[in-house]
Design an enzyme around this catalytic site. Structure first.
Site, mmCIF file in Angstrom:
data_model
loop_
_atom_site.group_PDB
_atom_site.id
_atom_site.type_symbol
_atom_site.label_atom_id
_atom_site.label_comp_id
_atom_site.label_asym_id
_atom_site.label_seq_id
_atom_site.Cartn_x
_atom_site.Cartn_y
_atom_site.Cartn_z
ATOM 1 N N GLY A 248 0.674 1.322 -4.964
ATOM 2 C CA GLY A 248 0.002 2.409 -5.703
ATOM 3 C C GLY A 248 -0.431 3.524 -5.141
ATOM 4 O O GLY A 248 -0.142 3.906 -3.856
ATOM 5 N N SER A 249 -1.486 4.147 -5.621
ATOM 6 C CA SER A 249 -2.017 5.132 -4.961
ATOM 7 C C SER A 249 -2.766 4.983 -3.518
ATOM 8 O O SER A 249 -3.500 3.891 -3.741
ATOM 9 C CB SER A 249 -2.628 6.334 -5.991
ATOM 10 O OG SER A 249 -4.046 5.388 -6.312
ATOM 11 N N GLY A 253 -5.942 2.276 -3.226
ATOM 12 C CA GLY A 253 -5.868 1.181 -2.083
ATOM 13 C C GLY A 253 -7.256 1.373 -1.408
ATOM 14 O O GLY A 253 -7.821 0.439 -0.810
ATOM 15 N N GLU A 270 0.656 -0.811 0.024
ATOM 16 C CA GLU A 270 1.915 -0.030 0.057
ATOM 17 C C GLU A 270 1.324 1.211 -0.755
ATOM 18 O O GLU A 270 1.501 1.252 -2.050
ATOM 19 C CB GLU A 270 3.056 -0.802 -0.685
ATOM 20 C CG GLU A 270 3.612 -1.784 0.033
ATOM 21 C CD GLU A 270 4.457 -1.383 1.405
ATOM 22 O OE1 GLU A 270 4.548 -0.205 1.705
ATOM 23 O OE2 GLU A 270 4.974 -2.542 1.993
ATOM 24 N N CYS A 304 8.135 6.262 -3.785
ATOM 25 C CA CYS A 304 7.135 6.240 -2.533
ATOM 26 C C CYS A 304 7.831 7.191 -1.528
ATOM 27 O O CYS A 304 7.097 8.124 -0.895
ATOM 28 C CB CYS A 304 6.605 5.217 -2.070
ATOM 29 S SG CYS A 304 5.915 4.023 -3.242
HETATM 30 C C1 UN1 Z 1 8.958 2.391 -3.516
HETATM 31 O O1 UN1 Z 1 9.042 3.926 -3.932
HETATM 32 O O2 UN1 Z 1 7.832 2.182 -4.217
HETATM 33 O O3 UN1 Z 1 13.478 2.804 -0.001
HETATM 34 C C2 UN1 Z 1 9.849 1.856 -3.194
HETATM 35 C C3 UN1 Z 1 13.702 3.098 -1.236
HETATM 36 C C4 UN1 Z 1 13.722 1.742 -2.115
HETATM 37 C C5 UN1 Z 1 12.370 1.146 -2.333
HETATM 38 C C6 UN1 Z 1 11.084 2.207 -2.751
HETATM 39 N N1 UN1 Z 1 14.165 0.893 -1.702
HETATM 40 O O4 UN1 Z 1 13.510 4.133 -1.661
#
Ligand code: UN1
Length: 514
Positions: A248-249, A253, A270, A304
């Site tokens: 998450g954000s 975290g 993450e 992300c």
């Molecule tokens: C995410 O954005 O939380 O590498 C995961 C990637 C994907 C996973 C992203 N396999 O863009």
């Protein structure tokens, strides 16, 4: 209204039917309420409407779920790892069989285009296969002992209950990264998905319970709790949750990390990314632009790993920007179920407002904004936007923040040292790339004084990582590693064993005692 917009969106009845068909196909036969009833409002960003109400988990139910997972752990931890692997193997088979069903739910709830939604389910299948192999490879080391007649070794044991908190943007893959690995490691799992994606979570739970039935594993090894922040907090604070894996954000975290540490629990975080790509004068620009467009505009900028910053050598900056802007003009924005769509909706109004605000701040800082307008697709409560390229005079202000939208800030550099410094000059450290055909530049980017990110790529974009590598990042991204490589070690505890098979009792470090 623009010519690229999808003229009509599916009706809410259509979308409800799709959701029910998919849920029934995967074996979910529970009750769903009508919109507005008490519970989680399962909505779709495709039209912005609520499809169903999903019962949220009460405090007592959450307590029961954690207790069941804790109890199941007492037998699961001694179940042979390859037998545990059979459960994950069966889950993988069910995912293959129901790939399109689950992908449809991902499209409905997260707004991903079909190809990316299928890719997300494929990522689950991949990690299940990886975990099955892993179930026969939970290796420890044997270490040379300094004492004669002694053996020194490491054994890896299951940890306990793993709490998994996931975000809307990868509503199923991130659960699978954690669950597949945790389950073969002998842990049990309690999952709190995003409240924006409750239907995909119900579908995953139906599949894992089916898999458990099929192989005779206790279904309590994987539990689902649904709701808002308070429900997630139960996983954060419960001492039975040995590892909390949270996606998450950075803000989330910052709260979760210290709270779990306070009770000496383990965390795997993450958090946000603010990923950059460097484009050098030697780059294959045709290849680079294709990679950049996928990484920056794919998933409507809501990964992300989305590419958010482009650091281009000044000699090629105009050319690169023109090529990206031209590609962006061709990108069909609209209904993610439509075959030709490449950019679906933003998740909700707040995401749209955040994008508008970021662009206003960039303009105030002297940026030139190309694209980025809202696309009228005939539904005011859905938020479709054109991806945008934002030429910044310098890497300042808003560029340091992660805005979950298809905004690509472009800055220029003169020397590679400067470009690497810019890559590293943000608080986050998830993913990064360099586009170059010069091996010195590529190696420099990957070296100890190169990119400071958890992921550093050459001639591919920042997103779309394979599950075989460890996934995660440094600095404010949180330091966690999930899915492949030796990420499994985070889900186990290490026991160091010294065995004396001699008749003497030599002490280490040459100590004599009596
Ligand atoms: C995410 O954005 O939380 O590498 C995961 C990637 C994907 C996973 C992203 N396999 O863009």
């Amino acid at each position: 209204m623009t010519t690229m917009a999808t003229p009509t969106l599916p009706t809410v009845e259509d979308l409800r039917t799709r959701a029910l068909d998919a849920l029934h196909a995967v074996g979910f036969h529970g009750d769903l309420g009508t919109p507005g009833e008490h519970g989680l409002q399962a909505s779709t960003p495709i039209t912005g409407e609520v499809l169903f109400t999903v019962p949220d988990t009460t405090a007592e139910e959450a307590e029961r779920a954690i207790a069941e997972a804790a109890r199941a752990f007492t037998t699961w931890r001694t179940t042979p790892a390859p037998v545990r692997g059979a459960l994950v193997g069966r889950l993988g088979e069910l995912l293959v069989a129901h790939k399109t069903d689950l992908a449809a739910l991902v499209t409905l709830e997260a707004g991903k285009i079909t190809s990316e939604a299928l890719g997300e389910v494929q990522e689950m299948i991949d990690v299940c296969q990886f975990a099955v192999g892993l179930s026969r490879q939970l290796y420890g080391k044997t270490i040379a002992s300094e004492r004669p007649g002694h053996r020194l070794m490491e054994t890896w044991h299951p940890l306990g209950v793993v709490g998994v908190i996931t975000a809307f943007n990868f509503p199923v893959a991130v659960w699978a990264w954690n669950a597949a690995v945790a389950l073969v490691c002998g842990d049990t799992v309690v999952w709190k998905p995003s409240e924006l994606t409750p239907l995909t979570a119900l579908a995953c739970q139906a599949l894992i319970e089916r898999a458990a039935r099929d192989v005779g594993a206790p279904p309590e090894v994987s539990r689902l709790i649904q709701g808002g922040r308070e429900i997630g907090e139960r996983l954060v604070d419960d001492p039975r949750v040995a590892l909390l894996s949270a996606t998450g954000s950075v803000r989330m975290g910052r709260q979760v990390g210290p709270r779990v540490a306070q009770r000496f629990g383990k965390v795997l975080l993450e958090l946000g990314g603010n990923n950059a790509a460097i484009v050098t004068p030697s780059a294959d620009l045709e290849l680079a632009v294709r990679a950049i467009v996928f990484s920056a505009a794919g998933t409507a900028g809501q990964r992300c790993t989305t590419l958010r910053r482009l650091i281009v050598h000044s000699s090629i900056a105009d050319d690169v920007v023109q090529r990206i802007a031209a590609a962006y003009r061709q990108l069909p924005v609209g209904d993610p179920f439509a075959d030709d769509t490449l950019v679906g909706p933003l998740i909700h109004e707040t995401a749209y407002r955040d994008m508008v605000r970021a662009l206003e701040i960039a303009r105030a800082d002297g940026a030139e904004v190309i694209g980025g307008e809202r696309r009228d697709v005939g539904d005011e409560s859905a938020y479709y936007v054109a991806p945008t390229v934002v030429r910044m005079p310098a890497q300042t202000g808003i560029v340091h923040a992660e805005t979950f939208a298809p905004i690509l800030y472009v800055m220029t550099y003169e020397t590679l040292d400067e470009a690497i410094a810019m890559n590293n000059a943000v608080p986050q450290g998830l993913s990064s790339s360099i586009f170059t055909l010069d091996m010195r530049e590529a190696e420099r980017f990957l070296a100890a004084d190169g990119s400071d990110c958890g992921i550093a790529n050459v001639n591919i974009g920042t997103s779309g990582a394979e599950i075989g590598g460890a996934f995660g990042g440094e600095k404010q991204t949180g330091g966690g590693r999930e899915s492949g490589s030796d990420s499994w070690k985070a889900y186990m505890r290490r026991s160091t064993n010294t065995i004396n098979y001699s008749t003497e009792l030599p002490l280490a470090q040459g100590v004599h005692f009596g």
